[in-house]
Design an enzyme around this catalytic site. Structure first.
Site, short mmCIF file in Angstrom:
data_model
loop_
_atom_site.label_atom_id
_atom_site.label_comp_id
_atom_site.label_asym_id
_atom_site.label_seq_id
_atom_site.Cartn_x
_atom_site.Cartn_y
_atom_site.Cartn_z
N GLU A 105 -62.80 -30.25 71.70
CA GLU A 105 -63.62 -31.40 71.27
C GLU A 105 -64.60 -31.82 72.37
O GLU A 105 -65.73 -32.22 72.08
CB GLU A 105 -62.70 -32.56 70.87
CG GLU A 105 -61.97 -32.25 69.57
CD GLU A 105 -60.90 -33.28 69.21
OE1 GLU A 105 -59.95 -33.43 70.00
OE2 GLU A 105 -61.04 -33.94 68.17
N GLU A 125 -54.08 -28.73 66.88
CA GLU A 125 -53.36 -29.99 66.64
C GLU A 125 -52.37 -29.91 65.48
O GLU A 125 -51.30 -30.52 65.53
CB GLU A 125 -54.36 -31.13 66.39
CG GLU A 125 -55.03 -31.67 67.64
CD GLU A 125 -56.29 -30.90 68.03
OE1 GLU A 125 -56.50 -29.77 67.54
OE2 GLU A 125 -57.07 -31.44 68.84
N1 3HC Z 1 -50.31 -31.79 77.48
C1 3HC Z 1 -49.33 -31.89 78.41
N2 3HC Z 1 -48.70 -30.83 78.93
C2 3HC Z 1 -49.07 -29.63 78.51
C3 3HC Z 1 -50.07 -29.44 77.55
C4 3HC Z 1 -50.73 -30.60 77.03
N3 3HC Z 1 -51.71 -30.51 76.13
N4 3HC Z 1 -50.23 -28.13 77.33
C5 3HC Z 1 -49.34 -27.51 78.11
N5 3HC Z 1 -48.64 -28.40 78.83
C6 3HC Z 1 -47.60 -28.12 79.84
C7 3HC Z 1 -46.40 -27.42 79.24
O1 3HC Z 1 -45.48 -28.36 78.71
C8 3HC Z 1 -45.85 -26.66 80.41
O2 3HC Z 1 -45.12 -27.58 81.19
P1 3HC Z 1 -43.83 -27.09 82.00
O3 3HC Z 1 -44.32 -26.03 82.93
O4 3HC Z 1 -43.37 -28.32 82.65
O5 3HC Z 1 -42.89 -26.55 80.97
C9 3HC Z 1 -47.10 -26.29 81.20
O6 3HC Z 1 -48.14 -27.18 80.74
C10 3HC Z 1 -47.57 -24.86 80.98
O7 3HC Z 1 -47.65 -24.63 79.57
P2 3HC Z 1 -47.14 -23.27 78.93
O8 3HC Z 1 -45.81 -22.91 79.48
O9 3HC Z 1 -47.28 -23.44 77.47
O10 3HC Z 1 -48.21 -22.25 79.51
P3 3HC Z 1 -48.89 -21.00 78.81
O11 3HC Z 1 -49.78 -20.42 79.81
O12 3HC Z 1 -47.86 -20.16 78.14
O13 3HC Z 1 -49.79 -21.60 77.62
C11 3HC Z 1 -51.39 -23.10 76.63
C12 3HC Z 1 -50.88 -22.41 77.92
C13 3HC Z 1 -51.94 -22.03 75.67
C14 3HC Z 1 -52.47 -24.05 77.02
C15 3HC Z 1 -50.21 -23.82 75.95
O14 3HC Z 1 -49.59 -24.65 76.91
C16 3HC Z 1 -50.58 -24.69 74.79
O15 3HC Z 1 -50.75 -24.20 73.70
N6 3HC Z 1 -50.70 -26.01 75.01
C17 3HC Z 1 -50.91 -26.98 73.98
C18 3HC Z 1 -52.32 -26.97 73.48
C19 3HC Z 1 -52.51 -28.04 72.45
O16 3HC Z 1 -51.73 -28.19 71.54
N7 3HC Z 1 -53.59 -28.80 72.59
C20 3HC Z 1 -53.88 -29.85 71.66
C21 3HC Z 1 -53.25 -31.10 72.15
S1 3HC Z 1 -53.39 -32.41 70.96
C22 3HC Z 1 -54.96 -32.98 71.18
O17 3HC Z 1 -55.71 -32.46 71.93
C23 3HC Z 1 -55.29 -34.19 70.37
C24 3HC Z 1 -56.74 -34.49 70.38
O18 3HC Z 1 -57.35 -33.95 69.25
C25 3HC Z 1 -57.00 -35.96 70.40
#
Ligand code: 3HC
Length: 678
Positions: A105, A125
């Protein structure tokens, strides 16, 4: 505390950089820094263009999920996006890694987007039970059209930069090593040009001209989306983008977002997000435990299970030697693997080259000695303790020291299997689920003597082969099958007491499972493990086998099947069950769907509580990970333990007591103290 955002002038370009490891989540300090950066650019006369970029492994991977549900602080993400878009100086997003959710975004609010080819962009999301909440559902369709926006918003799968460029989400692909410079150069080239603002674009009119687009999308993806609230909200929001002015569309998005955020589905799915990551961590094994280098894997057994397990490693580029006792079984097994790969290629999910690459890593053999130099050997032979022990004794003899010896057993005692070797520390359970090349779950069974490095290696390897792993202690059936057996006991009992078997299945389908226990029995084959004596009938299952009702493959099992494998309940079976129940002295009565649901699911919760009490699972959320990935428990309820917390543990205990079912001390104590399992 120093801000995670820094700015640096490169001539007339202000480069705003974020350094917020591990994934540059858009927490309060990042949002504040970004807003300040844009203000700095506006007030500095030397600056004519702006680049927003990130240090570390990725561009912003989304809003900071740990802030969800807490009181908002600092500028909101929508405010930051609006400030970026309103800039009078062109702003370029320089994307590497994964620009996800709020990160995407931010990129959409920028006036231009450049990316390295390895980058991915998406709005995941929905996977957290939400829709984008910073105008992503309004800006994306205006930029790329409703048709291209729908899969991104509604299915939540990220797309590679090249595809993003093809749909107009990325303006230019730049070199992997020169993103920052190339982005600054790109920004400089836009000085003086009209500023393209996504919120003012009109590419989303495709959805207005052809409003059927939305229903067609819903129809095409209905099965995958069954039961989930967020995808429908996503469709509604993208549709609104075409029908409303930007400001009104944003309001609509905000309403839908807020409703989802306050609902149980999103709470459950956010629980699952962290559960999956927590499951990979083992409390008493240090994170820096040295790993065993697994360069070559041996598999014993080329049947459905062994072949499926082997494919996981081949697909990840790890060579596999697969052992069978007879040449024809070996040929059949490797033939099936090739066919599976070729089918994947036919569906466009693999190239012919990749098929040959994977198969080229496979060495079939009839000789145990060929497993000598493997770093990990997994046996997938017949489920029998004596057979398994024989295999392990043999492996102990031939396989090099320091290699891991794993069993794919689904319920046998790993500690007993380990006694067949002189290296019990290197023995572990790796319980794959069928079909092993498809199912996500890997239950990692930690024996009493399993070494830390063996366990840590198994967890790391599971990630490499794309599995979701959870650790179980040694107990019959481990976490998953141990709980399943409690459900099956009740299912069998319910039909003897008068519940229709199809209603038992329906209750689980309505709950969100892909199938019920009797459908599952028909699919697997009711004659598995049958003694083949039609005159000896001690269970309903044996009664059905005695009548040749072996399941789907015979065209009849619990259900009758037509040529298209559509099932209909069978009167004959209903009678067989009634006769059997009468013989066993069971009175028949009408049983409500509520009772069926409670009796199927509450005993599972009780068993989960016992598993926790005995320390067989490290944490309640690990049990949720097992059930969601291995048994089709609906994700949007968060798994059996989170679901029990949602229902209320006192309600679960009361339900078990009402139905005369056992309640564990652990569950009762938790309920009495008003505590949760998760
Ligand atoms: N917020 C907080 N912590 C997050 C996070 C986030 N969005 N994304 C990842 N983390 C944390 C994980 O919990 C993990 O923490 P830990 O080491 O303490 O367990 C650490 O970051 C590393 O994450 P991964 O183990 O998942 O690392 P990968 O390299 O395997 O994957 C990634 C990276 C593809 C970025 C994956 O973490 C992921 O898919 N993250 C979520 C992405 C997501 O859903 N984003 C949308 C959020 S909602 C949003 O944005 C709402 C908005 O529209 C208003």
């Amino acid at each position: 505390m120093a801000s995670p955002i820094s700015t640096e002038k490169h001539g007339n370009v202000l480069v705003i950089s974020s350094d917020n490891p591990p994934v540059n989540a858009l927490g309060q300090a990042v949002r504040e820094g970004l807003k300040n950066g844009i203000e700095q650019a506006a007030s500095d006369n030397e600056i004519e263009a702006v680049v927003i970029r990130c240090d570390g492994r990725t561009f912003f991977a989304g809003a900071d999920i740990t802030e969800f549900g807490k009181a908002p602080k600092g500028p909101s993400l929508p405010e930051v996006c609006d400030a970026i878009e309103a800039s009078e100086k062109p702003v370029v997003a320089a994307i590497h890694g994964t620009a996800l959710g709020g990160g995407c975004e931010i990129a959409l609010a920028c006036h231009y987007r450049v990316a390295v080819p390895s980058a991915k962009l998406g709005l995941p999301e929905v996977k957290l039970g939400l829709i984008p909440g910073a105008a992503g559902t309004q800006r994306l369709p205006r930029l790329v059209g409703a048709e291209a926006a729908l899969p991104l918003v509604v299915m939540g799968n990220p797309i590679p930069a090249k595809k993003a460029q093809a749909i107009g989400l990325v303006d230019e692909l730049v070199g992997e090593g020169s993103l920052a410079q190339d982005a600054a150069e790109f920004a400089r080239s836009k000085v003086g040009a009209d500023i393209p603002r996504t919120s003012e674009m009109t590419n989303n009119q495709d959805g207005v001209k052809n409003p059927d687009l939305f229903d067609e999308f819903r129809a095409k993806n209905g099965r995958k989306l069954r039961g989930f609230d967020a995808p429908n909200a996503g469709i509604e929001a993208v549709k609104a983008a075409g029908e409303m002015a930007f400001e009104d569309g944003v309001k609509k998005e905000r309403e839908l977002f807020a409703k989802l955020m306050g609902g149980t589905q999103s709470a459950a799915m956010r629980h699952y997000f962290f559960a999956e990551r927590a499951a990979n961590k083992i409390d008493d094994v240090p994170a820096d435990t040295p790993l065993i280098d697994v360069k070559k894997v041996g598999i014993i057994g080329a049947g459905t299970m062994g072949g499926g397990i082997a494919m996981n490693f081949l697909s990840a580029g790890i060579p596999v030697t697969i052992l069978e006792m007879k040449q024809d079984a070996l040929d059949r097994g490797t033939g099936t693997m090739r066919k599976n790969y070729e089918n994947t290629a036919k569906r466009g999910r693999m190239t012919e080259e990749q098929v040959e690459g994977a198969m080229g890593l496979l060495t079939p053999t009839l000789e145990y000695d060929d497993l000598a130099d493997c770093d990990l050997v997994i046996e997938a032979v017949y489920e029998n303790m004596d057979v398994k022990k024989e295999v392990f004794a043999k492996l102990d003899e031939v396989v090099k020291d320091g290699a891991i010896l794993a069993s794919n057993t689904s319920y046998l005692d790993i500690d007993e299997i380990a006694t067949a070797t002189d290296r019990p520390g290197y023995v572990i359970g790796l319980h794959f689920f069928s079909p092993a090349n498809v199912m996500k779950l890997l239950e990692v069974v930690r024996g009493e003597k399993t070494r830390d490095d063996v366990l840590a290696t198994a967890m790391k390897l599971s990630k490499k082969i794309g599995k979701v792993a959870a650790v179980s202690g040694v107990c019959p059936g481990f976490i998953g099958n141990r709980m399943l057996s409690k459900r099956q006991e009740q299912a069998n009992q319910l039909i003897l007491e008068g519940a229709n078997y199809w209603e038992v299945d329906e209750v689980l389908l309505d709950f969100g499972f892909p199938m019920g226990p009797f459908q599952m029995g028909d699919l697997a084959g009711l004659d598995i493990g049958w003694h083949r004596d039609p005159s000896k009938v001690t269970t309903v299952r044996e009664a059905l086998c005695a009548k040749g009702r072996f399941g789907q493959k015979a065209g009849k099992g619990f259900y009758d099947y037509d040529d298209a494998r559509q099932r209909t309940p069978s009167d004959e079976v209903k009678q067989i069950i009634a006769d059997f129940a009468e013989k066993e002295g069971n009175a028949q009565r009408d049983i409500s769907k509520d009772e069926i649901r409670e009796r199927l699911l509450y005993p599972m919760v009780n068993e989960g509580a016992k598993i926790l009490e005995e320390g067989m699972a490290q944490r309640a959320s690990d049990i949720d990970v097992v059930w969601i990935n291995g048994y089709g428990w609906p994700l949007y309820t968060g798994g059996p333990m989170f679901w029990a917390d949602t229902v209320g543990l006192d309600t679960v205990v009361a339900g078990l007591e009402k139905h005369g079912l056992p309640v564990s001390d652990y569950l009762r104590a938790k309920a009495q103290k008003g505590e949760r399992l998760t």
